[in-house]
Scaffold this motif. Structure first.
Motif, PDB file in Angstrom:
ATOM      1  N   UNK A 204      36.898  29.984  25.738  1.00  0.00           N
ATOM      2  CA  UNK A 204      36.539  30.380  24.388  1.00  0.00           C
ATOM      3  C   UNK A 204      36.774  31.849  24.072  1.00  0.00           C
ATOM      4  N   UNK A 205      37.381  32.607  24.981  1.00  0.00           N
ATOM      5  CA  UNK A 205      37.608  34.029  24.711  1.00  0.00           C
ATOM      6  C   UNK A 205      38.789  34.218  23.770  1.00  0.00           C
ATOM      7  N   UNK A 206      38.664  35.174  22.841  1.00  0.00           N
ATOM      8  CA  UNK A 206      39.741  35.490  21.911  1.00  0.00           C
ATOM      9  C   UNK A 206      40.850  36.255  22.623  1.00  0.00           C
ATOM     10  N   UNK A 207      42.076  36.095  22.120  1.00  0.00           N
ATOM     11  CA  UNK A 207      43.200  36.827  22.670  1.00  0.00           C
ATOM     12  C   UNK A 207      44.500  36.103  22.410  1.00  0.00           C
TER      13      UNK A 207
ATOM     14  N   UNK B  61      40.811  37.182  35.556  1.00  0.00           N
ATOM     15  CA  UNK B  61      41.293  38.316  34.781  1.00  0.00           C
ATOM     16  C   UNK B  61      40.223  38.794  33.809  1.00  0.00           C
ATOM     17  N   UNK B  62      40.474  39.954  33.186  1.00  0.00           N
ATOM     18  CA  UNK B  62      39.603  40.481  32.138  1.00  0.00           C
ATOM     19  C   UNK B  62      39.960  39.840  30.798  1.00  0.00           C
ATOM     20  N   UNK B  63      39.004  39.894  29.870  1.00  0.00           N
ATOM     21  CA  UNK B  63      39.268  39.405  28.518  1.00  0.00           C
ATOM     22  C   UNK B  63      39.917  40.500  27.674  1.00  0.00           C
ATOM     23  N   UNK B  64      40.025  40.283  26.370  1.00  0.00           N
ATOM     24  CA  UNK B  64      40.723  41.239  25.497  1.00  0.00           C
ATOM     25  C   UNK B  64      40.040  42.595  25.456  1.00  0.00           C
ATOM     26  N   UNK B  65      38.748  42.640  25.767  1.00  0.00           N
ATOM     27  CA  UNK B  65      38.009  43.900  25.768  1.00  0.00           C
ATOM     28  C   UNK B  65      37.892  44.506  27.159  1.00  0.00           C
ATOM     29  N   UNK B  66      38.634  43.952  28.121  1.00  0.00           N
ATOM     30  CA  UNK B  66      38.619  44.491  29.475  1.00  0.00           C
ATOM     31  C   UNK B  66      37.394  44.102  30.279  1.00  0.00           C
ATOM     32  N   UNK B  67      36.737  43.004  29.896  1.00  0.00           N
ATOM     33  CA  UNK B  67      35.499  42.576  30.547  1.00  0.00           C
ATOM     34  C   UNK B  67      35.745  41.329  31.383  1.00  0.00           C
ATOM     35  N   UNK B  68      35.189  41.305  32.603  1.00  0.00           N
ATOM     36  CA  UNK B  68      35.247  40.129  33.468  1.00  0.00           C
ATOM     37  C   UNK B  68      33.984  39.287  33.295  1.00  0.00           C
TER      38      UNK B  68
ATOM     39  N   UNK C 106      51.476  20.821  42.923  1.00  0.00           N
ATOM     40  CA  UNK C 106      51.947  19.441  42.992  1.00  0.00           C
ATOM     41  C   UNK C 106      53.134  19.341  43.948  1.00  0.00           C
ATOM     42  N   UNK C 107      53.808  18.206  43.943  1.00  0.00           N
ATOM     43  CA  UNK C 107      54.899  17.980  44.892  1.00  0.00           C
ATOM     44  C   UNK C 107      56.081  18.901  44.661  1.00  0.00           C
ATOM     45  N   UNK C 108      56.182  19.491  43.473  1.00  0.00           N
ATOM     46  CA  UNK C 108      57.253  20.444  43.175  1.00  0.00           C
ATOM     47  C   UNK C 108      56.803  21.877  43.396  1.00  0.00           C
ATOM     48  N   UNK C 109      55.589  22.055  43.916  1.00  0.00           N
ATOM     49  CA  UNK C 109      55.069  23.394  44.161  1.00  0.00           C
ATOM     50  C   UNK C 109      54.626  24.108  42.905  1.00  0.00           C
ATOM     51  N   UNK C 110      54.368  23.386  41.835  1.00  0.00           N
ATOM     52  CA  UNK C 110      54.088  24.009  40.547  1.00  0.00           C
ATOM     53  C   UNK C 110      52.648  23.825  40.091  1.00  0.00           C
ATOM     54  N   UNK C 111      52.244  24.672  39.153  1.00  0.00           N
ATOM     55  CA  UNK C 111      50.981  24.525  38.439  1.00  0.00           C
ATOM     56  C   UNK C 111      51.054  25.323  37.149  1.00  0.00           C
ATOM     57  N   UNK C 112      50.155  25.024  36.241  1.00  0.00           N
ATOM     58  CA  UNK C 112      50.146  25.673  34.936  1.00  0.00           C
ATOM     59  C   UNK C 112      48.727  26.144  34.617  1.00  0.00           C
ATOM     60  N   UNK C 113      48.614  27.399  34.211  1.00  0.00           N
ATOM     61  CA  UNK C 113      47.352  27.932  33.709  1.00  0.00           C
ATOM     62  C   UNK C 113      47.539  28.294  32.236  1.00  0.00           C
ATOM     63  N   UNK C 114      46.533  27.997  31.437  1.00  0.00           N
ATOM     64  CA  UNK C 114      46.505  28.429  30.037  1.00  0.00           C
ATOM     65  C   UNK C 114      45.404  29.466  29.899  1.00  0.00           C
ATOM     66  N   UNK C 115      45.801  30.667  29.486  1.00  0.00           N
ATOM     67  CA  UNK C 115      44.890  31.785  29.470  1.00  0.00           C
ATOM     68  C   UNK C 115      45.213  32.674  28.269  1.00  0.00           C
ATOM     69  N   UNK C 116      44.876  33.956  28.328  1.00  0.00           N
ATOM     70  CA  UNK C 116      45.237  34.918  27.289  1.00  0.00           C
ATOM     71  C   UNK C 116      45.822  36.155  27.971  1.00  0.00           C
ATOM     72  N   UNK C 117      46.519  36.962  27.205  1.00  0.00           N
ATOM     73  CA  UNK C 117      46.977  38.255  27.712  1.00  0.00           C
ATOM     74  C   UNK C 117      45.736  39.120  27.930  1.00  0.00           C
ATOM     75  N   UNK C 118      45.557  39.696  29.109  1.00  0.00           N
ATOM     76  CA  UNK C 118      44.337  40.469  29.383  1.00  0.00           C
ATOM     77  C   UNK C 118      44.315  41.804  28.665  1.00  0.00           C
TER      78      UNK C 118
END
Length: 238
Positions: A88-91, A119-126, A141-153
């Motif tokens: 729920x963090x903005x960014x 990582x930190x949020x948009x205000x630099x807070x952990x 997975x079997x292809x060595x991959x994964x996906x994270x959905x996050x924000x630019x810190x």
């Protein structure tokens, strides 16, 4: 390589013990092991309007040894297995596609390694242990991959803005490092809300000795993707 006995009750330990078949059913994947190496996936300027191409099943260019860093003071062993870690963090949205390969085996993808991201949020807070925003774990997975959905810190202290990751190839070994961002992109984004609530440094990366020493090998190449960005990065191990 750091030694870290994992609690028998840890969900991460259960995932690592489950084997590759169970891993595929339990979580979207991501990972890496011991000495960290990597190859950033670059695209030409003409391609920046297109989403990044998934790395799964693609041959990996030469794997380059990258600097290994410690976890720092903000790591929490929460074992929250999830792909979307925004909490729920903005960014500015960021999709991070990671591929993990073993260099000594001809850059063969590594399956079943657990990867922690924080990582930190948009205000630099952990986050702390209660809210847990911008923290999560995925398994390759079997292809060595994964996906994270996050924000630019956001930025904090004198450090270049970054995303931490820790890789657990098995229940007893781990390695840690972090990923940086191009400074020109950071300056563009930090002029927008919610980042603009604080005045950004003139040189978000240039103040950090670590970035000057090894930033070139650990910097993402984000591409526009909808309302945000997408970056792909290949992490290799020895």
């Amino acid at each position: 390589m750091a030694e870290n006995p994992t609690s028998p009750t840890s969900r991460r330990a259960l995932l690592l013990a489950a084997g590759s078949a169970a891993v595929a059913a339990l979580a979207t994947a991501c990972g890496t092991s011991t000495a960290v190496l990597r190859t950033p996936q670059q695209t030409s300027p003409q391609q920046t309007s297109q989403p990044a191409t998934p790395l799964a099943g693609k041959a990996t260019p030469g794997c380059v040894l990258a600097t290994e860093w410690g976890t720092g003071p903000n790591y929490l062993d929460l074992d929250r297995v999830r792909s979307d870690i925004t909490g729920g963090r903005e960014g500015v949205p960021l999709r991070l596609d990671l591929t993990v390969v073993r260099v000594s085996a001809g850059c063969r993808p590594i399956e079943g390694a657990a990867v922690d991201l924080w990582q930190a949020d948009a205000q630099g807070v952990y986050s702390n242990g209660e809210d847990g925003f911008l923290r999560g774990t995925q398994v390759t997975d079997s292809a060595g991959t994964c996906v994270f959905r996050t924000i630019v810190p956001g930025w904090y202290a004198h450090l270049a803005p970054h995303i931490h990751f820790k890789v657990h190839p098995d229940a007893r070994t781990e390695t840690s490092s972090h990923l940086f961002f191009p400074e020109d992109l950071l300056l563009q984004l930090y002029a927008r809300q919610p980042y603009a609530r604080r005045k950004a440094p003139e040189k978000p990366n240039g103040r950090d000795d670590r970035y000057r020493d090894s930033g070139a090998t650990l910097t993402l190449a984000p591409e526009p993707d909808g309302a945000g960005y997408r970056a792909a990065y290949t992490v290799g191990i020895a």
